[in-house]
Scaffold this active site. Structure first.
Site, PDB file in Angstrom:
ATOM      1  N   SER A 159      27.625   2.311  -2.858  1.00 35.77           N
ATOM      2  CA  SER A 159      27.431   3.690  -3.299  1.00 35.77           C
ATOM      3  C   SER A 159      26.510   4.420  -2.313  1.00 35.77           C
ATOM      4  O   SER A 159      26.801   4.438  -1.114  1.00 35.77           O
ATOM      5  CB  SER A 159      26.851   3.685  -4.717  1.00 35.77           C
ATOM      6  OG  SER A 159      27.032   4.922  -5.323  1.00 35.77           O
ATOM      7  N   ASP A 324      37.649   2.557  -9.222  1.00 32.28           N
ATOM      8  CA  ASP A 324      36.505   3.416  -8.907  1.00 32.28           C
ATOM      9  C   ASP A 324      37.021   4.817  -8.586  1.00 32.28           C
ATOM     10  O   ASP A 324      37.644   5.036  -7.556  1.00 32.28           O
ATOM     11  CB  ASP A 324      35.757   2.821  -7.706  1.00 32.28           C
ATOM     12  CG  ASP A 324      34.515   3.616  -7.324  1.00 32.28           C
ATOM     13  OD1 ASP A 324      34.308   4.719  -7.847  1.00 32.28           O
ATOM     14  OD2 ASP A 324      33.749   3.113  -6.482  1.00 32.28           O
ATOM     15  N   HIS A 357      33.301   2.324 -10.753  1.00 30.96           N
ATOM     16  CA  HIS A 357      32.349   2.298  -9.641  1.00 30.96           C
ATOM     17  C   HIS A 357      31.315   1.186  -9.799  1.00 30.96           C
ATOM     18  O   HIS A 357      30.897   0.566  -8.822  1.00 30.96           O
ATOM     19  CB  HIS A 357      31.661   3.669  -9.565  1.00 30.96           C
ATOM     20  CG  HIS A 357      30.715   3.811  -8.429  1.00 30.96           C
ATOM     21  ND1 HIS A 357      31.089   3.620  -7.116  1.00 30.96           N
ATOM     22  CD2 HIS A 357      29.384   4.116  -8.400  1.00 30.96           C
ATOM     23  CE1 HIS A 357      30.038   3.820  -6.329  1.00 30.96           C
ATOM     24  NE2 HIS A 357      29.003   4.110  -7.080  1.00 30.96           N
TER      25      HIS A 357
END
Lengths: 384, 239
Positions: A159, A324, A357
């Protein structure tokens, strides 16, 4: 409105302090610069086994040990430890709290300093300068040099941590043998900026925020920060994961009564929101989400992402997760294609997962095997 | 439509790339096990490896679990990279420390720069891509040489089956029914020579081999090779 919430208690963090400070992309400088960090494992004699782990938006340096405020296990204990993919028997792991964070590194919560580096007896608050992912990486570079490490075996992150890994490889290519940007993108998309803005608007609209000067009253904008966390948390999960975990189940009741019904998913989000405010600073949240929104690696290279990596000797491991939707596979594939255009050495896998995610933080054996194998291959090559 | 080599296709293939990986899901080599794999590497891959000099930069399209990449890296000091359409195989190759990306020949080659590799390898996959001519063009754009192997649809047994039964041939090599095969662009050795001539590729070397990858003796007689060779292996250069 719920009862006022006091700021979370301050604890001592392991820190490196650089009196000369750091020049920022915005043109300002911050001095002194403090970087809070944790290390795991041993640096070898050749200083060639160091792996920098970069944390995500609301993560911190407590990767593989209980969190000092919450007591919860480290956020990446599924991956970091003896015999695990980030093997602390083999690698020397370093993780720093990002610049702008609230776990001991220089950030909105720390004491504001003037141009000469003198403390002003108040926190930075919203006077903290606008920072970028590259500023965070430059701060980490100072720490890495301070620890006597000339070249990192790898920079690994998911991320926002993946943005940092990309930025490391683009900004300090000679200092990074391998980079593993995971579940990330080379720029923050309009949709992602939009979600961040909802979170920021929630904080701004909390009367307790007081234009960012909530620290004057010894309380925090808990309601706004909690709503920001709730919105963000939805983006971290997939529809399938929400359905699997909660479905339409009600809390403590088999069927709807049309009175005080609470869906399990509501209860879960409220819990996420209310626990978050006990470990995270609202002004830090504003600062860091802004830094993510600014991120556009191609823009730093005249709009050509491949130019960011041209001539690089760094080896790349790119991984995405099929469910995601915050950082979808297409974003990872765009990075892979730019790396191919730059003739870089790159591995790429999309891991099949329904966890959204968040999958990069969870138990995903294929992902762990691929990342572990990639790192081991790099370490073999360097004779680590 | 017929089917390509049995050892490649132990389950459902993919319509636009190598239908599946290398035989048996053998794990790719790690460290000290390299020699074991090289010794046991599929014969046609060994023939391909023989065509590639030491220290070359190589892209293996449809690399499966990376057996050829591991061999070229360990034995020839090559800078070898791969593309594999099957995610499980790509993951296995990456977990073995190989530079493999999940992707496919039809869509990912366009992103590589001109002349990025000394050799670009496409083994037993040409017949399964959407646009074989374009894939070849891309291979010889990004590589100075292309190594291409494919099952020969001109083999006598296929001709005989079509002639005698009037139906699509089904053999050990081409074993799937026409309506479910991933091999949408079969060709013969002579067809392939024609395409090379048409697009101006120089045939540096070529071989006809049997299904186990053993060399067949018809290198001087393309018509005989086209009749008796089950597999063809070509080394091409930009003309």
């Amino acid at each position: 409105m719920s009862a006022p919430v006091a700021p979370f208690p301050q604890v001592d963090h392991q820190r490196a302090v650089f009196a000369d400070g750091l020049a920022l992309d915005c043109g300002m400088a911050i001095a002194p610069l403090a970087v809070a960090y944790r290390t795991y494992g041993q640096l070898n004699a050749a200083r060639s086994n160091a792996v920098l782990v970069c944390h995500a938006l609301t993560g911190d340096q407590y990767v593989a040990e209980p969190h000092p405020l919450t007591g919860k296990p480290g956020w990446w204990e599924s991956i970091v430890g003896p015999g695990k993919p980030l093997d602390t028997d083999r690698y020397f792991l370093v993780c720093a709290n990002v610049l702008g964070g609230c776990m001991g590194s220089t950030g909105p919560q720390e004491e504001m300093t003037d141009a000469a580096g003198r403390g002003l007896g108040r926190p930075w608050g919203t006077d903290f300068p606008n920072i970028t992912i590259r500023d965070m990486v430059r701060a980490q570079k100072r720490l890495v040099e301070h620890l006597g490490i000339g070249r990192l075996l790898a920079v690994v992150g998911g991320s926002m941590g993946g943005m940092q890994a990309l930025e490391w490889a683009a900004t300090f290519p000679d200092a990074v043998f391998a980079a593993a940007p995971i579940a990330t993108a080379a720029y923050h998309s309009a949709q992602n900026i939009a979600f961040h803005e909802v979170g920021r608007a929630a904080i701004h609209s909390d009367p307790a925020w007081r234009g960012g000067r909530y620290w004057e009253e010894g309380r925090v904008p808990a309601q706004g920060l909690s709503v920001a966390r709730m919105v963000a948390h939805i983006t971290y999960l997939s529809e399938q994961a929400l359905t699997r975990k909660f479905g339409r189940r009600l809390r403590g009741a088999p069927t709807l009564t049309f009175l005080e019904d609470v869906f399990e998913v509501e209860s879960y989000l409220r819990h996420q929101g209310s626990t978050f405010v006990r470990r995270f600073d609202a002004n830090s949240y504003l600062t860091i989400t802004r830094a993510m929104d600014y991120f556009d690696l191609a823009a730093e290279h005249d709009g050509d992402l491949a130019a960011a990596f041209r001539g690089t000797a760094t080896r790349f491991f790119i991984a995405s997760f099929s469910s995601d939707w915050l950082f979808p596979t297409a974003e990872s594939r765009a990075i892979v294609r730019a790396l191919n255009a730059a003739a870089a050495n790159v591995s790429f896998v999309e891991i099949t997962s329904d966890k959204g995610h968040d999958a990069f933080l969870l138990d995903e054996p294929d992902f762990h095997r691929a990342l572990g194998g990639f790192l081991a291959g790099c370490a073999d090559r360097l004779g680590v | 439509m017929p089917e390509a080599p049995t050892d490649r296709h132990h389950d459902d293939g993919h319509p636009n790339g190598r239908p599946n990986g290398r035989p048996g899901g053998r794990p790719a080599p790690r460290g000290g096990e390299i020699k074991y794999v090289a010794k046991n590497m599929r014969l046609d891959l060994r023939l391909i490896a023989e065509m590639i000099p030491s220290g070359a930069t190589v892209l293996d399209i449809g690399c499966g679990d990376g057996a050829l990449l591991a061999h070229l890296t360990a034995e020839k000091g090559a800078d070898a990279r791969g593309i594999e359409i099957d995610m499980a195989q790509a993951t296995q190759a990456v977990a073995a420390g190989l530079a493999v990306i999940q992707g496919d020949a039809d869509h990912d080659l366009a992103f590589y720069p001109d002349g990025a590799f000394d050799y670009v390898v496409l083994s037993r996959t040409l017949q399964a891509v959407e646009r074989p001519r374009e894939v070849l063009r891309q291979m010889l754009r990004i590589g100075r040489h292309a190594v291409v192997s494919f099952p020969n649809f001109g083999h006598w047994l296929l001709r005989w089956q079509l002639l005698s039964k009037g139906r699509m041939p089904v053999t050990e090599t081409w074993h799937r029914e026409w309506y479910e095969t991933p091999n949408i662009h079969p060709c013969t050795i002579r067809d392939f020579f024609d395409l090379c001539r048409l697009d101006g590729y120089e045939v540096v070397r070529w071989l006809a081999v049997d299904d186990r990858g053993m060399r067949a003796p018809w290198t001087r007689a393309p018509r005989l090779a086209n009749l008796f060779g089950e597999q063809a292996l070509f080394l091409l250069r930009r003309g």
